[in-house]
Design a protein around this motif. Sequence first.
Motif, short mmCIF file in Angstrom:
data_model
loop_
_atom_site.label_atom_id
_atom_site.label_comp_id
_atom_site.label_asym_id
_atom_site.label_seq_id
_atom_site.Cartn_x
_atom_site.Cartn_y
_atom_site.Cartn_z
N ASP A 18 0.65 -1.02 -0.04
CA ASP A 18 0.04 -0.04 0.08
C ASP A 18 0.83 1.23 -0.21
O ASP A 18 0.22 2.39 -0.50
CB ASP A 18 -0.79 -0.14 1.22
N ASN A 19 2.08 1.18 0.41
CA ASN A 19 2.80 2.46 0.65
C ASN A 19 3.68 2.29 -0.61
O ASN A 19 4.59 3.57 -0.61
CB ASN A 19 3.97 2.46 1.81
N LYS A 20 3.57 1.76 -1.57
CA LYS A 20 4.42 1.98 -3.01
C LYS A 20 3.97 3.03 -3.78
O LYS A 20 4.79 3.93 -4.21
CB LYS A 20 4.26 0.52 -3.74
N ALA A 21 2.79 3.10 -4.03
CA ALA A 21 2.04 4.25 -4.78
C ALA A 21 2.45 5.57 -4.40
O ALA A 21 2.91 6.26 -5.18
CB ALA A 21 0.64 3.79 -5.29
N TYR A 64 -4.83 1.89 -7.24
CA TYR A 64 -4.09 2.77 -6.06
C TYR A 64 -4.17 4.16 -6.54
O TYR A 64 -3.49 4.70 -7.23
CB TYR A 64 -2.82 2.25 -5.99
N ASP A 65 -5.12 4.87 -5.65
CA ASP A 65 -5.31 6.45 -5.85
C ASP A 65 -4.24 7.11 -5.12
O ASP A 65 -3.65 6.64 -4.05
CB ASP A 65 -6.32 6.82 -5.45
N THR A 66 -3.53 7.93 -5.55
CA THR A 66 -2.59 8.98 -4.88
C THR A 66 -2.59 10.35 -5.30
O THR A 66 -3.55 10.80 -6.12
CB THR A 66 -1.11 8.84 -5.44
N TYR A 67 -2.33 11.31 -4.23
CA TYR A 67 -2.52 12.71 -4.35
C TYR A 67 -1.37 13.72 -3.88
O TYR A 67 -1.25 14.08 -2.96
CB TYR A 67 -3.77 13.06 -3.53
#
Length: 264
Positions: free
Chosen positions: A158-161, A200-203
Motif C-alpha cells: 500500500d505504501n508503494k504508490a 491505487y489512488d494517489t494525491y
Amino acid sequence: MRTITIRQSTIGDMEFCPARKGYATHPLWDEPVSEQRCFGTVQHALIERSLQGETVDDILFADVKTYIAEIVAEQFAEAGRPTDTGMAAGMVGEAVHAFSAWTETMRDIDLTPLLIEETLEAIIYEDDTLQVVLQGTPDLFTDNIGYDWKTAGRAWKDNKAPYSVQAPLYMHLVEVNYGVRVRQFTYVVYDRRKGAWRLYDTYPSDGFLRSALGRAREYGRQIAAGAFPGTPTVSRYGNPERGWYCSKKWCGAWGFCEFRELPD
C-alpha cells in the motif's frame, strides 16, 4: 548547449545503479528482454486500442495471437535479439484474461481522454551550457485524473504508490503542456498471481512535486557530468546483499560491468 533528457525510467536506473544508465550505450551492452516486460507491453497495447475506441470484440476476436506475437517480436528486435516465439504463445491466454479483466474493472469509470499515450516534454533546468528536459509518455489523463497501467508478479504494498515519482512528474508535464492541473493520479495494477486489477489512488502534494523535479534535475546534471558509480548492493549498511536489479536477467552490462563483483 548540451541537452539531457530525463524520463521516469532514467530516475529508476539512476536510483538503483547509475552504472546501468552509463553502460547503456556501451557496444557490449546486451539489452535484456524479460517475459514480464513483454507481458506489460502487450497489456498497454491492448488497453490503448480500447481507449482509442475499438470494441473488445474487435480486439480479441481478430487474430489476437498474431498481434501479441508481433508485439513480443518487436521487443526482441529493439534489443537486437532473435525472437522467442514460445514466449508469445505462452502468454496469450493470460494476456486475454488480463485485458478482459481490465475492461470489467474500468467499466463504470469515466475515461474520457484528455490525452492517450502522448509523449510530453518540459524544461526543468537550464544554464549557459546545459538544458535538462523532463520527458514522459502518460498512459491516460482525463481532465481530473491521471492513470498508469502496471503489471506485477504480486500485489503492490500500500505504501508503494504514494512514493512513486512517476505521478508528480507526469502531472507536471500535463500542466506545462496542457495548462491543466490534475491533483489525482491512479495506478491500475494487475496482480498476475491473483489475476485481478487493483486501483491505487494517489494525491501528490506540491512539496512532493518539488522533490521529484529536484531529483530529475540533479540526475540530469549527474548524467551530464558523466558520473555513473556502480551500486550493486541495496545498502552497504542495512542490507549488504546484491540487489535484484544487479543480475544477468535485469542488466545488460552484467557481462562486463566492473562494479558487479562482491565477496560472494
